[in-house]
Design a protein around this motif. Structure first.
Motif, PDB file in Angstrom:
ATOM      1  N   ASN A 498       0.032  11.681  -5.539  1.00 18.79           N
ATOM      2  CA  ASN A 498      -0.501  10.322  -5.423  1.00 18.79           C
ATOM      3  C   ASN A 498      -1.409  10.022  -6.606  1.00 18.79           C
ATOM      4  O   ASN A 498      -2.394   9.293  -6.492  1.00 18.79           O
ATOM      5  CB  ASN A 498      -1.259  10.158  -4.097  1.00 18.79           C
ATOM      6  CG  ASN A 498      -1.483   8.691  -3.751  1.00 18.79           C
ATOM      7  OD1 ASN A 498      -0.629   7.838  -4.009  1.00 18.79           O
ATOM      8  ND2 ASN A 498      -2.638   8.376  -3.178  1.00 18.79           N
ATOM      9  N   ASP A 529      -0.848   5.004  -2.206  1.00 19.14           N
ATOM     10  CA  ASP A 529      -1.142   3.732  -2.864  1.00 19.14           C
ATOM     11  C   ASP A 529      -0.951   3.781  -4.379  1.00 19.14           C
ATOM     12  O   ASP A 529      -0.914   2.742  -5.037  1.00 19.14           O
ATOM     13  CB  ASP A 529      -2.556   3.261  -2.529  1.00 19.14           C
ATOM     14  CG  ASP A 529      -3.616   4.319  -2.825  1.00 19.14           C
ATOM     15  OD1 ASP A 529      -3.300   5.346  -3.454  1.00 19.14           O
ATOM     16  OD2 ASP A 529      -4.778   4.125  -2.405  1.00 19.14           O
ATOM     17  N   ASP A 532       1.715   1.651  -5.891  1.00 16.88           N
ATOM     18  CA  ASP A 532       1.503   0.211  -6.025  1.00 16.88           C
ATOM     19  C   ASP A 532       0.948  -0.173  -7.389  1.00 16.88           C
ATOM     20  O   ASP A 532       0.813  -1.362  -7.701  1.00 16.88           O
ATOM     21  CB  ASP A 532       0.539  -0.283  -4.930  1.00 16.88           C
ATOM     22  CG  ASP A 532       1.096  -0.049  -3.539  1.00 16.88           C
ATOM     23  OD1 ASP A 532       2.329  -0.105  -3.376  1.00 16.88           O
ATOM     24  OD2 ASP A 532       0.291   0.207  -2.611  1.00 16.88           O
ATOM     25  N   SER A 533       0.618   0.831  -8.208  1.00 21.74           N
ATOM     26  CA  SER A 533       0.077   0.556  -9.543  1.00 21.74           C
ATOM     27  C   SER A 533       1.144  -0.071 -10.447  1.00 21.74           C
ATOM     28  O   SER A 533       2.327   0.277 -10.377  1.00 21.74           O
ATOM     29  CB  SER A 533      -0.423   1.857 -10.183  1.00 21.74           C
ATOM     30  OG  SER A 533      -0.700   1.675 -11.552  1.00 21.74           O
ATOM     31  N   THR A 550       8.339   4.757   5.921  1.00 26.71           N
ATOM     32  CA  THR A 550       7.350   3.686   6.018  1.00 26.71           C
ATOM     33  C   THR A 550       7.215   3.205   7.454  1.00 26.71           C
ATOM     34  O   THR A 550       8.158   3.286   8.250  1.00 26.71           O
ATOM     35  CB  THR A 550       7.718   2.502   5.095  1.00 26.71           C
ATOM     36  OG1 THR A 550       6.746   1.460   5.239  1.00 26.71           O
ATOM     37  CG2 THR A 550       9.087   1.940   5.442  1.00 26.71           C
TER      38      THR A 550
END
Length: 643
Positions: A498, A529, A532-533, A550
């Motif tokens: 991550n 997360d 999401d970058s 998900t």
């Protein structure tokens, strides 16, 4: 946005109670007419046309129509003999539920003799009749053994005590002991509906029968229903009588209701009519088509924090600058959308909305005032401390409480429904998917140091997997990857990290390594997360057909829900609004099917809505956990469900 703000002001200035007429539903049968249905329920045809405008186009078989309820004297009334009454003056904050408890009667008893209460709420100061039924002779029951246990000195000829193992259902025990599920129930009349590990039950002695072992890796199992014969089973599963007997020699003597039979692994799966739970085939059904209680009552506790709103300032700017209020408002619009959709199905919805103020003290005040005790269920606050306080108190009243947006730090006690799958459940779902589909694939694992434990688990599951270790835990090179990739079979690369820089590097390298000869698909067991970058390119993920587990899947932009939501609120729904809709709709339909939610949670199985699905399993110690998880993949720039 303006529509949403105006609506927000309007609804928060009034009592959050939604109620309508009392209804029941009727499934139209062959040969029935509007007049015959009206006569059956002693209502007018005008009422039927008013509540069911579609009837003007004709009456169709299997159509569900709404029938206005007509309160009648029940058999209980007749059996009770002469009923007398006492008068009760309603005090401030009293509810029908609290009054019924005070006098040891049912809420329905009070309504039956105060018919105006079918259509309105109690009023402070009014006097209502409380029925007093003639006393009945009560048989004092014998002291019972605690549920799930058998007295040490209890013995039965031909039987022995069996201790239930983890995740072991009735079907498996019945199958392995050579009896039907009905016979197991008869041997154990006080057995739980859902067995728990450690429960003690009676079974035939092992020495007296040839014990079979269920093999859920090779077969699925099915419990024969009443009046089912070989022909019906062939229609359901595509398996002939000869094939069934070959798999189940005991069927030579015929089928019996409750008998557990072995079936091929793919039987009944082609048309999606069945689902598999722990090796047992269970027929799917629609909650929306199974409405038994067309009047539901529940509460929702949300952190509006209305005391923080400055009425002299721009409400639009306050919402934009307050993430909590914005998310709460979005979730709330989803709740209202679900209530509207349920009413379209003919369900009478009595919903109470309360402001928790994100405070444990406020929740304690709500509980002290008994404002939640008349609810059949509650959707709890966003935050753990207020939620746990609420659930702990309502546990003593047997009121189920559903989580809304959080699973961390939640105490999943007996009455709690954890609606969000945990990270462990997400990972386990992907492990199962990989194990079921990895044959003929070249497995490659890339993991950083933080995920060393996950890498170890994957290596145990896939001993032949190739390992690529990032240099300095920060990057890999093309020459590190190409030697472990195959040109003769598909390459499944599992990435566990991550970290934005490392993910950016890995996805770029894998995209570069992919050719017509080297087919590469990328997976992860938990999408953090970092994905999401903006640095992690969607184009690389799309090229690699990235797969991940998900909680929610993306619904089509032009879905029916999206269009209706946009029409009402002037904008498309975000994930919080969809979450509010899905969770509330599921709760309403469960209550409409059976108000004893806990009793049927396991039997209902998986339910699907706009973006979320719910499939509750009872924890060995505690409440219910949703294990409904999607496996999705990047398909070009769309994200589609794989499983």
């Amino acid at each position: 946005m303006k529509k949403k703000i105006v609506f927000f002001i309007a609804v928060l200035s009034c009592a959050f109670i939604f109620a309508q007429e009392q209804f029941k539903t009727h499934a139209v049968k062959k040969g029935e007419t509007i007049s015959s249905i009206a006569r059956q329920y002693q209502v007018s045809t005008d009422d039927l046309y008013r509540l069911n405008p579609e009837l003007k186009n004709g009456l169709k078989k299997n159509t569900i129509i709404v029938i206005p309820s007509k309160p009648t004297v029940t058999a209980t009334d007749k059996d009770a003999g002469e009923v007398t009454f006492r008068m009760h003056k309603v005090r401030r904050k009293e509810t029908l539920f609290s009054i019924a408890q005070q006098y040891d009667v049912l809420v329905g008893d009070i309504k039956r003799y105060n018919k105006e209460l079918y259509s309105r709420q109690l009023k402070k100061g009014e006097k209502i009749k409380i029925p007093i039924f003639p006393p009945k002779a009560i048989e004092v029951p014998k002291q019972q053994q605690p549920l799930g246990t058998i007295a040490a000195d209890d013995t039965r000829e031909g039987l022995e005590v069996y201790t239930v193992q983890p995740k072991e259902g009735k079907w498996r025990i019945a199958y392995e002991r050579g009896i039907t599920v009905d016979e197991l129930n008869q041997l154990n009349p006080n057995m739980r509906d859902v067995l728990q590990a450690g429960d003690e039950i009676w079974v035939p002695k092992e020495k007296a029968i040839p014990v079979k072992k269920a093999d859920t890796n090779q077969y699925n199992y099915y419990t024969v229903q009443p009046k089912e014969g070989f022909y019906r089973l062939k229609v359901k599963f595509g398996v002939s009588q000869e094939q069934l007997i070959a798999l189940n020699p005991e069927l030579k003597d015929g089928l019996k209701n409750g008998m557990v039979i072995k079936l091929p692994k793919d039987a009944g799966m082609a048309d999606g009519g069945f689902k598999v739970r722990d090796g047992e085939l269970i027929q799917k059904f629609s909650l929306a088509d199974s409405i038994n209680n067309p009047s539901v009552n529940f509460s929702v506790v949300l952190p509006f924090r209305l005391e923080m709103i400055d009425v002299d300032s721009s409400l639009v700017e306050q919402i934009k600058g307050n993430k909590l209020l914005s998310r709460t408002l979005d979730f709330y619009t989803g709740v209202l959308s679900a209530i509207d959709s349920a009413q379209q199905l003919g369900i009478s919805v009595n919903a109470h909305i309360f402001d928790s103020k994100a405070s444990e003290a406020t929740v304690a005040q709500l509980l002290q005032n008994n404002t939640l005790t008349s609810s059949s269920a509650v959707i709890g606050p966003f935050f753990p401390k207020p939620f746990n306080r609420l659930a702990s108190d309502l546990r003593n009243r047997n009121i189920p409480v559903f989580t809304s947006l959080s699973y961390k730090d939640i105490d999943v006690t007996d009455n709690v429904f954890q609606t969000l799958p945990t990270d462990v459940i997400l990972r386990n779902k992907m492990y199962s998917y990989l194990e079921n589909n990895a044959q003929g694939k070249n497995i490659v694992i890339i993991a950083d140091r933080e995920n060393a434990g996950i890498k170890s688990q994957l290596q145990q599951k896939f001993p032949q997997a190739r390992i690529v270790t990032p240099t300095d835990d920060n990057f890999i090179r093309l020459q590190d990857v190409t030697p472990v990739l195959s040109t003769t079979m598909p390459n499944w690369v599992i990435v566990e990290s991550n970290k934005i820089p490392l993910l950016t590097n890995i996805t770029g390298i894998l995209a570069s390594a992919k050719t017509d000869e080297r087919k590469i698909t990328m997976f992860t067991t938990l999408k953090g997360d970092a994905y999401d970058s903006d640095n992690v390119k969607n184009s690389d993920l799309a090229l690699l057909h990235f797969h991940y587990p998900t909680v929610d899947k993306m619904a089509p932009i032009d879905s029916k829900f999206d269009k209706k939501y946009a029409q009402i609120y002037g904008t498309t729904p975000n994930r919080y609004a969809v979450r509010g809709f899905d969770l509330t709709m599921d709760l309403i339909l469960r209550l409409a099917y059976n108000k004893n939610i806990e009793g049927d949670a396991m039997n209902i199985g998986e339910t699907n809505y706009v973006e979320n699905k719910f499939n509750y399993l009872k924890k060995s110690f505690g409440g219910y956990q949703n294990i409904g998880v999607f496996i999705v993949e990047y398909d070009n720039f769309d994200i589609k469900e794989v499983e």
